[in-house]
Design a protein around this motif. Structure first.
Motif, PDB file in Angstrom:
ATOM      1  N   GLU A  46       8.308   0.865   7.022  1.00  0.00           N
ATOM      2  CA  GLU A  46       8.392   2.066   6.538  1.00  0.00           C
ATOM      3  C   GLU A  46       8.248   3.181   7.719  1.00  0.00           C
ATOM      4  O   GLU A  46       9.183   3.801   7.879  1.00  0.00           O
ATOM      5  N   LEU A  47       7.533   2.953   8.697  1.00  0.00           N
ATOM      6  CA  LEU A  47       7.494   3.657  10.004  1.00  0.00           C
ATOM      7  C   LEU A  47       8.663   3.476  10.711  1.00  0.00           C
ATOM      8  O   LEU A  47       9.134   4.440  11.099  1.00  0.00           O
ATOM      9  N   GLU A  77      15.171   7.563  11.651  1.00  0.00           N
ATOM     10  CA  GLU A  77      15.948   8.454  11.118  1.00  0.00           C
ATOM     11  C   GLU A  77      15.433   9.770  12.119  1.00  0.00           C
ATOM     12  O   GLU A  77      16.212  10.497  12.461  1.00  0.00           O
ATOM     13  N   HIS A  78      14.253   9.890  12.673  1.00  0.00           N
ATOM     14  CA  HIS A  78      13.805  10.962  13.316  1.00  0.00           C
ATOM     15  C   HIS A  78      14.423  10.720  14.747  1.00  0.00           C
ATOM     16  O   HIS A  78      14.800  11.854  15.433  1.00  0.00           O
ATOM     17  N   VAL A 122      11.478   5.665   9.126  1.00  0.00           N
ATOM     18  CA  VAL A 122      11.181   7.015   9.453  1.00  0.00           C
ATOM     19  C   VAL A 122      11.490   7.344  10.833  1.00  0.00           C
ATOM     20  O   VAL A 122      12.050   8.191  10.985  1.00  0.00           O
ATOM     21  N   PHE A 134      -2.517  -8.556   3.145  1.00  0.00           N
ATOM     22  CA  PHE A 134      -2.833  -7.802   4.421  1.00  0.00           C
ATOM     23  C   PHE A 134      -1.355  -7.729   4.982  1.00  0.00           C
ATOM     24  O   PHE A 134      -0.755  -6.768   5.305  1.00  0.00           O
ATOM     25  N   TYR A 156      -1.951  -0.674  18.566  1.00  0.00           N
ATOM     26  CA  TYR A 156      -1.744   0.685  17.797  1.00  0.00           C
ATOM     27  C   TYR A 156      -2.535   1.842  18.414  1.00  0.00           C
ATOM     28  O   TYR A 156      -2.068   3.015  18.448  1.00  0.00           O
ATOM     29  N   ALA A 194       0.852  -1.133  -0.151  1.00  0.00           N
ATOM     30  CA  ALA A 194      -0.085   0.033   0.002  1.00  0.00           C
ATOM     31  C   ALA A 194       0.891   1.194   0.004  1.00  0.00           C
ATOM     32  O   ALA A 194       0.629   2.240  -1.022  1.00  0.00           O
ATOM     33  N   ALA A 195       1.951   1.011   0.774  1.00  0.00           N
ATOM     34  CA  ALA A 195       2.595   2.419   0.924  1.00  0.00           C
ATOM     35  C   ALA A 195       3.614   2.594  -0.589  1.00  0.00           C
ATOM     36  O   ALA A 195       3.984   3.349  -0.777  1.00  0.00           O
ATOM     37  N   ALA A 252       1.322  -6.264   3.210  1.00  0.00           N
ATOM     38  CA  ALA A 252       1.099  -4.781   3.153  1.00  0.00           C
ATOM     39  C   ALA A 252       1.385  -4.292   4.502  1.00  0.00           C
ATOM     40  O   ALA A 252       2.189  -3.119   4.662  1.00  0.00           O
ATOM     41  N   MET A 253       0.944  -4.723   5.565  1.00  0.00           N
ATOM     42  CA  MET A 253       1.470  -4.170   6.663  1.00  0.00           C
ATOM     43  C   MET A 253       2.832  -4.188   7.093  1.00  0.00           C
ATOM     44  O   MET A 253       3.480  -3.302   7.825  1.00  0.00           O
ATOM     45  N   ASN A 258       6.170  -1.245  16.590  1.00  0.00           N
ATOM     46  CA  ASN A 258       6.213  -1.776  15.389  1.00  0.00           C
ATOM     47  C   ASN A 258       7.180  -2.831  15.240  1.00  0.00           C
ATOM     48  O   ASN A 258       7.164  -3.505  14.160  1.00  0.00           O
TER      49      ASN A 258
END
Lengths: 497, 497
Positions: free
Chosen positions: A317-318, A324-325, A321, A307, A465, A42-43, A310-311, A395
């Motif tokens: 991805e999260l 990095e953050h 990110v 599913f 979540y 999805a991402a 995609a998850m 995650n």
């Protein structure tokens, strides 16, 4: 041992080795049509580097179930520890000798030790699958895993009472004074490794059993790493305690209740003799519902595959990110606030040498503003531990769960393929029509199990979540409010002109 | 013209060319003991790269006063513009022809045109210094600049009414409807350049006259650059209008009041005939106070030198830090918030495909949280324009002022040195005791002027830094409060479980 580590690292992404192709190419893992090469997330942001991992499909990986264990494999608890990889004393580790072979290689040798009739039919190479699908009469197992139909569809039966297992450092004397009763175990890394292996072997094709936290310690941050590993081991243990099937299983209960090495050895031998492992776990399940038809079974299996894949992409991805953050929030950003703070204080110091009257209020205020920015620097640097950490850990945990699905789905897909091929086998009298009937019933049981597990997974996911994003937002809001407050306080010190 | 630009750029730091040595080495600028090579700032963080700029001391720089102008130098308004450097149409620029020589080179030629008796005495090479210090009787100038003793010591006399000059783009028809009366000028870049030069020539050794904003335009950000330059030109103009000495001067008033090219040409010729320039500006000043003694004069001059140098370091440090912070706030940081926002939205999108009932509230909330992080990205990227911009501009403006002090202090130091050497000159009958007496009186006048200007500087500085840091903190507090509010709003959307 080094070699083993390397392989485990290459095959890090279980999705890369999962074959979604139609051919039941079970006895080698050459993925030709994997998600890694045809990203459909999805991402849509899957790293193309994962294509390189396709080659890793030929290797096993820690999460891949590779067949039932050899019952006489008695050195499990001795050869699992790699003393080079860690020394987490907080679990009261006994140092054990390193074995010659990595644990990962054991799966196949165990399968061989079972002396299952491999390759009897083409495409039936996977040990256990034929045994389960084609047995005239399944041996009634002692343990039974009921599947009921609830409001949300098929579901496991949840025990009336739950329990937790606290992972703590006995050296630090962390008694659980708040709890009315607890049993303190001297658990070693070996015990956990054994438990993981047993759970994986027994439930790994029906229930995602995530790997134990990584043992590798990088020199510099050893203490923090050990703390994090303990946290993750606790989270892993809590997951197992909360799983309605795992927590009620004999092997798990036995793990929780042994009190000395003698009991441990006895229990270990018993558990390792258990033949209801691998695909045979489905023989213990009796859904209280009519058989599903094959079209529905395949659709549901595909949906779970889509599913979870995609998850998996979304979670990764999260994590990327977030990582990095994290680096920015603990590195350059606070350094910059520190510099702003220092620069303001320097300026105030210069101003104070002007010899001009009546500016001491201003200079005091600028100095305070400078100190406020130094405080903000600390707040910024400390914040990720208070919010991003939990978002990342959740995650990370889900990445572990999701990494188990390629194997789970492969088992289901494999079974479905067998049924599809069964007409030919009936036609050539290799199996009877009754055999085929049994196959359909057993694949239907597998589908119910998959749905029950997915419903368990989803309800946990929604709860987890919701909780962690709420926590994250609450902590972030508090963080920004604190900064704003500090700035207003600094502002109030400035003289109005 | 290219060559001139390069020189101006190399000699960017006026402090590097300021000679604090004892020898009055006026006719060449070889700095041997400059602050650039012996940093003594309060911040103590001076970049060592500035050492490289020492070599630039041999060049002139836009702010360095280089002697009184030639009265017959009639092409000032034609040769100042470099058409390559900019085209700021917002000032109604007429395109003018490029001259052969850069403006910077003119100082010396003008000094030569004055035919001053250079090098009459060793160390008296600086044009005008001898004229001022040793004149038997100073010509009474038409314009007088009073210095009174106020509560804070020597001070300029402030006019009873003040005025401002609005720099606006006539093409955009920006009429000042709010103001009761105003005069609209068609000012060109040439006009401003001429004004700057005149003010520098006339007041540059007593009052810091900062350079006009840089004309250089880098292709990509032309529009923003022009906007910033207009803002800075406005700030420059406001400073001049608010300076009690500059604003009341004939040359400045004439600049404000010409209505056509004819009046401009007339005024220009008149102003350029003015001989009360350079160090002679001090001949117009009559402090209403007894002469200071030489020890006090030197101490005060040194104190100003130390303060302005230290503040220059402090301001540059803040600019460096602010620039870094600006880049982070407008670059990587919002990109990261954007990514966090996107990752959350992606995850919610995946979740919505689960087929599990009753999670649409959660998925809606996660999507909103994701959008909130995208909004935060925009807030972060836009914030520097609302606060850091003003902090930077104020510091940039002060950097401009402070860059003028090396020349101012050099003039004072030079005069002090002359007095110190004067005993020898009296002894050898090169000058009379009365000459020396005059010198002391005139150096005392210079010291009063320096103090009056410093008091003006300090009162502005205190007001400006108080205002801008208040603004910065207020805007920062509001910024963090807005983010916290948005996060709380996002949080409120999550279902409580």
């Amino acid at each position: 041992m080094k070699d083993f580590k390397k392989k485990a690292s290459i095959a890090n992404d279980p999705w890369s080795s999962w074959n979604v192709g139609k051919s039941g190419n079970w006895d080698n893992g050459n993925a030709v049509d994997s998600w890694a090469t045809k990203p459909e997330s999805a991402a849509g942001q899957r790293n193309s580097a994962s294509n390189n991992w396709e080659a890793a499909a030929a290797f096993g990986h820690p999460q891949a179930y590779q067949g039932p264990a050899a019952a006489d494999d008695d050195d499990w608890d001795d050869d699992w520890d790699d003393p080079k990889s860690t020394s987490p004393s907080y679990l009261g580790y006994k140092e054990t000798e390193a074995s010659e072979a990595g644990g990962i290689q054991r799966g196949n040798s165990r399968a061989a030790a079972m002396k299952l009739p491999l390759n009897k039919f083409p495409g039936f190479a996977k040990p256990g699958m034929e045994q389960y699908l084609l047995a005239k009469q399944l041996v009634k197992p002692k343990e039974k895993i009921p599947i009921i139909i609830g409001d949300y569809g098929p579901m496991w039966v949840y025990p009336t009472s739950t329990f937790d297992c606290v992972v703590a450092d006995p050296k630090k004397g962390s008694k659980m004074y708040g709890l009315k009763s607890y049993i303190e175990y001297q658990l070693t890394c070996t015990h956990f490794d054994w438990l993981y292996e047993r759970l994986l072997v027994k439930f790994g094709l029906a229930i995602p059993i995530p790997s134990l936290p990584d043992k590798q310690v990088t020199g510099r941050f050893e203490e923090e790493f050990i703390k994090m590993r303990m946290e993750r081991l606790q989270a892993w243990m809590t997951r197992m305690c909360r799983h309605p099937v795992v927590s009620e299983s004999e092997v798990f209960q036995q793990f929780l209740n042994f009190r000395d090495e003698k009991e441990w050895k006895t229990g270990k031998r018993k558990a390792e003799k258990d033949e209801t492992v691998g695909v045979m776990i489905f023989s213990t399940m009796e859904p209280e519902a009519p058989d599903l038809d094959m079209v529905e079974i395949e659709q549901k299996c595909d949906a779970v595959g889509r599913f979870t894949k995609a998850m998996d992409d979304g979670v990764k991805e999260l994590l990327t990110v977030g990582h990095e953050h994290w680096k920015r929030c603990t590195g350059p950003l606070p350094k910059e606030y520190q510099k702003i703070g220092k620069a303001l204080q320097s300026l105030a110091l210069v101003f104070s040498t002007s010899g001009y009257q009546g500016e001491s209020d201003l200079n005091g205020a600028i100095t305070e503003a400078g100190k406020t920015y130094e405080e903000i620097a600390s707040l910024v640097a400390d914040q990720p531990k208070k919010d991003l950490h939990f978002l990342m850990e959740t995650n990370h945990e889900y990445k572990g769960f999701l990494g188990c699905f390629p194997d789970i789905i492969a088992a289901h897909k494999g079974a479905i393929e067998r049924v599809k091929e069964s007409d030919k086998l009936v036609a050539t009298s290799k199996i009877t029509p009754q055999d085929k009937q049994n196959m359909v019933k057993r694949v239907s049981t597998m589908a119910y199990a998959l749905q029950a597990e997915m419903n368990h997974f989803h309800s946990n996911r929604i709860y987890d979540y919701n909780s962690v994003i709420r926590l994250y937002l609450e902590q972030q809001a508090q963080f920004y409010e604190t900064i704003a407050q500090k700035l207003r306080q600094a502002l109030s010190r400035f003289p109005v002109m």
